[in-house]
Scaffold this active site. Structure first.
Site, PDB file in Angstrom:
ATOM      1  N   GLY A 162       6.960   4.907   8.399  1.00  0.00           N
ATOM      2  CA  GLY A 162       6.120   6.099   8.511  1.00  0.00           C
ATOM      3  C   GLY A 162       6.287   6.740   9.868  1.00  0.00           C
ATOM      4  O   GLY A 162       7.295   6.524  10.553  1.00  0.00           O
ATOM      5  N   GLU A 198       9.884   1.170  10.720  1.00  0.00           N
ATOM      6  CA  GLU A 198      10.903   2.212  10.494  1.00  0.00           C
ATOM      7  C   GLU A 198      10.202   3.538  10.713  1.00  0.00           C
ATOM      8  O   GLU A 198       9.380   3.954   9.884  1.00  0.00           O
ATOM      9  CB  GLU A 198      11.442   2.130   9.059  1.00  0.00           C
ATOM     10  CG  GLU A 198      12.208   0.862   8.745  1.00  0.00           C
ATOM     11  CD  GLU A 198      13.546   0.780   9.458  1.00  0.00           C
ATOM     12  OE1 GLU A 198      14.067   1.823   9.886  1.00  0.00           O
ATOM     13  OE2 GLU A 198      14.040  -0.342   9.620  1.00  0.00           O
ATOM     14  N   THR A 232       1.753   6.507  13.870  1.00  0.00           N
ATOM     15  CA  THR A 232       1.106   5.461  13.060  1.00  0.00           C
ATOM     16  C   THR A 232       1.738   4.114  13.387  1.00  0.00           C
ATOM     17  O   THR A 232       1.054   3.099  13.516  1.00  0.00           O
ATOM     18  CB  THR A 232       1.272   5.747  11.542  1.00  0.00           C
ATOM     19  OG1 THR A 232       1.130   7.133  11.294  1.00  0.00           O
ATOM     20  CG2 THR A 232       0.285   4.970  10.710  1.00  0.00           C
ATOM     21  N   GLU A 241       9.613  15.624  16.125  1.00  0.00           N
ATOM     22  CA  GLU A 241       9.989  15.540  14.710  1.00  0.00           C
ATOM     23  C   GLU A 241       9.158  16.549  13.922  1.00  0.00           C
ATOM     24  O   GLU A 241       7.923  16.509  13.957  1.00  0.00           O
ATOM     25  CB  GLU A 241       9.735  14.128  14.173  1.00  0.00           C
ATOM     26  CG  GLU A 241      10.190  13.989  12.735  1.00  0.00           C
ATOM     27  CD  GLU A 241       9.961  12.594  12.160  1.00  0.00           C
ATOM     28  OE1 GLU A 241       8.838  12.084  12.273  1.00  0.00           O
ATOM     29  OE2 GLU A 241      10.915  12.033  11.587  1.00  0.00           O
ATOM     30  N   CYS A 274      13.644  10.946   7.549  1.00  0.00           N
ATOM     31  CA  CYS A 274      13.643  10.429   8.923  1.00  0.00           C
ATOM     32  C   CYS A 274      15.014  10.604   9.560  1.00  0.00           C
ATOM     33  O   CYS A 274      15.127  10.796  10.756  1.00  0.00           O
ATOM     34  CB  CYS A 274      13.248   8.959   8.914  1.00  0.00           C
ATOM     35  SG  CYS A 274      14.161   7.995   7.700  1.00  0.00           S
ATOM     36  N   LYS A 329       0.870  -1.171   0.000  1.00  0.00           N
ATOM     37  CA  LYS A 329       0.000   0.000   0.000  1.00  0.00           C
ATOM     38  C   LYS A 329       0.915   1.231   0.000  1.00  0.00           C
ATOM     39  O   LYS A 329       1.588   1.509   0.983  1.00  0.00           O
ATOM     40  CB  LYS A 329      -0.905   0.046   1.236  1.00  0.00           C
ATOM     41  CG  LYS A 329      -2.025   1.053   1.028  1.00  0.00           C
ATOM     42  CD  LYS A 329      -2.322   1.928   2.232  1.00  0.00           C
ATOM     43  CE  LYS A 329      -1.543   3.158   2.445  1.00  0.00           C
ATOM     44  NZ  LYS A 329      -1.757   4.290   1.577  1.00  0.00           N
TER      45      LYS A 329
HETATM   46  P1  NDP Z   1       2.494   8.221   7.839  1.00  0.00           P
HETATM   47  O1  NDP Z   1       2.639   7.424   9.079  1.00  0.00           O
HETATM   48  O2  NDP Z   1       1.507   9.313   7.815  1.00  0.00           O
HETATM   49  O3  NDP Z   1       2.124   7.293   6.602  1.00  0.00           O
HETATM   50  C1  NDP Z   1       2.923   6.188   6.250  1.00  0.00           C
HETATM   51  C2  NDP Z   1       2.063   5.168   5.557  1.00  0.00           C
HETATM   52  O4  NDP Z   1       1.118   4.667   6.491  1.00  0.00           O
HETATM   53  C3  NDP Z   1       1.261   5.718   4.388  1.00  0.00           C
HETATM   54  O5  NDP Z   1       1.210   4.761   3.369  1.00  0.00           O
HETATM   55  C4  NDP Z   1      -0.098   5.941   5.015  1.00  0.00           C
HETATM   56  O6  NDP Z   1      -1.170   5.931   4.081  1.00  0.00           O
HETATM   57  C5  NDP Z   1      -0.185   4.751   5.936  1.00  0.00           C
HETATM   58  N1  NDP Z   1      -1.155   4.903   7.008  1.00  0.00           N
HETATM   59  C6  NDP Z   1      -1.594   6.026   7.594  1.00  0.00           C
HETATM   60  N2  NDP Z   1      -2.518   5.737   8.548  1.00  0.00           N
HETATM   61  C7  NDP Z   1      -2.652   4.388   8.563  1.00  0.00           C
HETATM   62  C8  NDP Z   1      -3.459   3.474   9.298  1.00  0.00           C
HETATM   63  N3  NDP Z   1      -4.316   3.895  10.228  1.00  0.00           N
HETATM   64  N4  NDP Z   1      -3.336   2.158   9.057  1.00  0.00           N
HETATM   65  C9  NDP Z   1      -2.474   1.717   8.122  1.00  0.00           C
HETATM   66  N5  NDP Z   1      -1.711   2.532   7.366  1.00  0.00           N
HETATM   67  C10 NDP Z   1      -1.774   3.851   7.591  1.00  0.00           C
HETATM   68  O7  NDP Z   1       3.952   8.747   7.492  1.00  0.00           O
HETATM   69  P2  NDP Z   1       4.383   9.659   6.255  1.00  0.00           P
HETATM   70  O8  NDP Z   1       4.004   9.039   4.969  1.00  0.00           O
HETATM   71  O9  NDP Z   1       3.926  11.039   6.534  1.00  0.00           O
HETATM   72  O10 NDP Z   1       5.963   9.582   6.326  1.00  0.00           O
HETATM   73  C11 NDP Z   1       6.703  10.417   7.103  1.00  0.00           C
HETATM   74  C12 NDP Z   1       7.152   9.720   8.374  1.00  0.00           C
HETATM   75  O11 NDP Z   1       7.862   8.548   8.035  1.00  0.00           O
HETATM   76  C13 NDP Z   1       8.090  10.531   9.219  1.00  0.00           C
HETATM   77  O12 NDP Z   1       7.739  10.419  10.560  1.00  0.00           O
HETATM   78  C14 NDP Z   1       9.437   9.880   8.970  1.00  0.00           C
HETATM   79  O13 NDP Z   1      10.350  10.085  10.004  1.00  0.00           O
HETATM   80  C15 NDP Z   1       9.063   8.465   8.777  1.00  0.00           C
HETATM   81  N6  NDP Z   1      10.075   7.768   7.994  1.00  0.00           N
HETATM   82  C16 NDP Z   1      10.900   6.869   8.621  1.00  0.00           C
HETATM   83  C17 NDP Z   1      11.929   6.248   7.927  1.00  0.00           C
HETATM   84  C18 NDP Z   1      12.838   5.263   8.593  1.00  0.00           C
HETATM   85  O14 NDP Z   1      13.528   4.553   7.873  1.00  0.00           O
HETATM   86  N7  NDP Z   1      12.883   5.167   9.902  1.00  0.00           N
HETATM   87  C19 NDP Z   1      12.166   6.561   6.525  1.00  0.00           C
HETATM   88  C20 NDP Z   1      11.237   7.501   5.951  1.00  0.00           C
HETATM   89  C21 NDP Z   1      10.231   8.078   6.678  1.00  0.00           C
HETATM   90  P3  NDP Z   1      -1.753   7.316   3.470  1.00  0.00           P
HETATM   91  O15 NDP Z   1      -0.647   7.934   2.733  1.00  0.00           O
HETATM   92  O16 NDP Z   1      -2.869   6.846   2.611  1.00  0.00           O
HETATM   93  O17 NDP Z   1      -2.196   8.132   4.651  1.00  0.00           O
END
Ligand code: NDP
Length: 507
Positions: free
Chosen positions: A239, A261, A243, A396, A295, A186
């Site tokens: 993400g 992650e 979440t 963050e 991140c 997804k």
């Molecule tokens: P989100 O947590 O908002 O979204 C990540 C994914 O989760 C998206 O595909 C999103 O879908 C999905 N999602 C959101 N809500 C739900 C739910 N209730 N159930 C299941 N899936 C869900 O993060 P971002 O996309 O905004 O990414 C940024 C974040 O990711 C930052 O905090 C960053 O630090 C972290 N990150 C961490 C990395 C690491 O390696 N540690 C690398 C890169 C980013 P949708 O888009 O449809 O809302």
């Protein structure tokens, strides 16, 4: 080249891919992704996947795994070939992929191009490991043998973020394929086309049907189904920490394997004997690459008192040279933020910094006029004299806002570096290598760079301590995350009545 020339028609499109077939959402609905650099333009139209679509994709992945489609689990050559061919296809299509990423993320082309090359390297690396899943064998004194065999974890649900869509997807998909798993992805709703373009290329390598499925759609519907569905064996999520906490809890209820992650608040520790020029350039890269939406972004500069003015002076000088602009322009150093809500978040944090009375040394404004009026452009921003315990020092932001704090000695540097909930990455700069090494060992983070600030070699690892996550991506560790280890015990005694049986059988 402008992103709307003839060979690159907008909007881009993202269908579902279920059981090898591209299709439309069961609801008949679609969603739009705007161009964050110019919101007058629709970048992508994607199918809006439903619960029903998610279930169909999971069923396809389950059937492919349980049926061992085309001998997927044991024919490592098939998986190796898929990965090597993907690496080649990614390189052959690098220009288009970079433009798709640049368009959806707002990432400057100068950053999108190496991002594609890094994704290709990940596929090559795991292609090389697909045929090396050796187990272990041990013979006991009785002559019985223990065989430890590595097996794919099964059906993997992958939920990905938008900030580096190709490498984030590659870090999950490539090792999962090397391991022999089947997959449902997804993608983040901001970057469906970038993920689709990669998945489409992967299908050109001859993947068996059902091995790799894609369902764009809302996180709380498609993502949620992937997490809770009993037919999914493992969740691999990248993400936000909030979440991730929820996903970890849900997956835990099913004792589902899960890797997370999550977010970061990376400290960058500069001792007063550091090479100012090298450290300042590295800091700029870490702070403002992809507009700070990383991140592992450098978000806290911890500077030893004696070098504060000299180091920060140079950092501010370099920051003021950063050209903020449209991502397609070759001269652009920093593009827009991903969305209006992210722009609001960043502006709120700037206000928090001002209200707290921290020194705004550069930036702090939304940019306006000309191209800026149609996108989410904010200046690179640095606050000095920030209290590490404040919101600016702790949370963050995911934008180009950096907090500077000073420290007296090594102990205080370590204490400040560790005084956050996160532990993804950190940097240490000192000419005294034993000290740099000592500090690197004492900082609780998954990666600590010495004299560097962003290297993420595929041969290494990526993952967080504390609330930055669970599990590791990249390298061998990234592959192990998609494997189970099974023990097969074979009797070597040939005895019908073995000594332990006497505990239950008298004669
Ligand atoms: P989100 O947590 O908002 O979204 C990540 C994914 O989760 C998206 O595909 C999103 O879908 C999905 N999602 C959101 N809500 C739900 C739910 N209730 N159930 C299941 N899936 C869900 O993060 P971002 O996309 O905004 O990414 C940024 C974040 O990711 C930052 O905090 C960053 O630090 C972290 N990150 C961490 C990395 C690491 O390696 N540690 C690398 C890169 C980013 P949708 O888009 O449809 O809302």
């Amino acid at each position: 080249m402008a992103p709307d020339d003839d060979s690159f028609r907008l909007p881009l499109y993202c269908p579902l891919i279920v059981n090898g077939e591209e299709g439309k959402a069961a609801s008949g609905r679609q969603f739009k992704r705007e161009n964050p650099a110019d919101v007058r333009q629709v970048a992508t139209i994607a199918e809006q996947g439903t619960l029903e679509d998610a279930r169909a994709a999971i069923d396809a992945a389950r059937a492919a795994f349980d049926g061992n489609v085309d001998n997927w689990i044991y024919n490592y050559k098939l998986r190796e070939q898929a990965l090597f061919r993907t690496a080649r296809l990614v390189r052959d299509n690098a220009d288009r992929l970079a433009r798709v990423v640049s368009l959806e993320v707002g990432m400057p082309m100068r950053q999108a191009v190496p991002h594609i090359a890094a994704a290709a390297d990940i596929f090559d690396f795991y292609g090389g490991l697909a045929g090396k899943l050796y187990g272990e064998s041990f013979t006991l004194p009785s002559g019985s043998t223990i065989n430890l065999v590595k097996e794919p974890v099964g059906v993997v649900g992958m939920i990905t973020p938008w900030n580096f869509p190709l490498t984030q997807t590659a870090r999950k998909v490539a090792p999962a394929i090397a391991a022999g798993c089947t997959i449902v992805i997804k993608p983040a709703s901001y970057t469906p086309a970038a993920t689709y373009e990669l998945v489409k290329l992967m299908h050109q390598t001859g993947l068996p049907k059902g091995v790799l499925n894609l369902v764009p759609g809302p996180g709380n519907i498609v993502g949620s189904e992937i997490i809770t569905n009993k037919k999914v064996d493992k969740i691999s999520f990248t993400g936000e920490t909030s979440t991730g906490k929820m996903i970890g809890a849900q997956a835990g209820m099913e004792v589902k394997r899960v890797s997370l992650e999550l977010g970061g608040k990376a400290p960058y520790v500069i001792f007063d004997d550091a090479d100012v020029e090298a450290a300042a350039r590295a800091a700029i890269f870490g702070m403002f690459r992809n507009a700070g939406q990383a991140c592992g972004a450098t978000t806290r500069l911890l500077i030893q008192e004696g070098i504060h003015d000299r180091f920060l002076g140079r950092v501010v000088e370099l920051t003021r040279k950063i050209e903020v602009g449209h991502p397609s322009k070759p001269s652009t150093d920093m593009g827009p933020l991903i969305s209006s809500s992210q722009e609001r978040v960043v502006q709120d944090y700037i206000k928090i910094g001002l209200d707290a009375g921290f020194d705004l040394v550069t930036g702090g404004h939304k940019l306006s006029g000309d191209e800026y009026d149609h996108g989410y452009y904010v200046e690179p921003t640095i606050f000095d004299r920030v209290d590490n315990a404040s919101k600016l020092g702790q949370e963050e932001i995911f934008g180009p806002v950096v907090a500077v704090t000073t420290f007296r000695d090594e102990d205080e540097a370590v204490e400040l570096a560790n005084a956050v909930d996160f532990g993804l990455v950190a940097g240490v700069w000192s000419a005294d290598y034993p000290r740099a090494m000592r500090v690197a060992r004492r900082i609780r983070a998954g990666t600590v760079w010495i004299w560097d600030n962003y290297a993420q070699p595929v041969e290494g690892i990526w993952g967080g301590y504390k609330q930055s996550g669970m599990g590791r991506e990249l390298g061998y560790h990234g592959l192990n995350d998609f494997l189970e280890v099974k023990q097969i015990f074979t009797d070597g005694t040939g005895l019908a009545m073995k000594p332990p049986y006497k505990q239950v059988i008298k004669e």
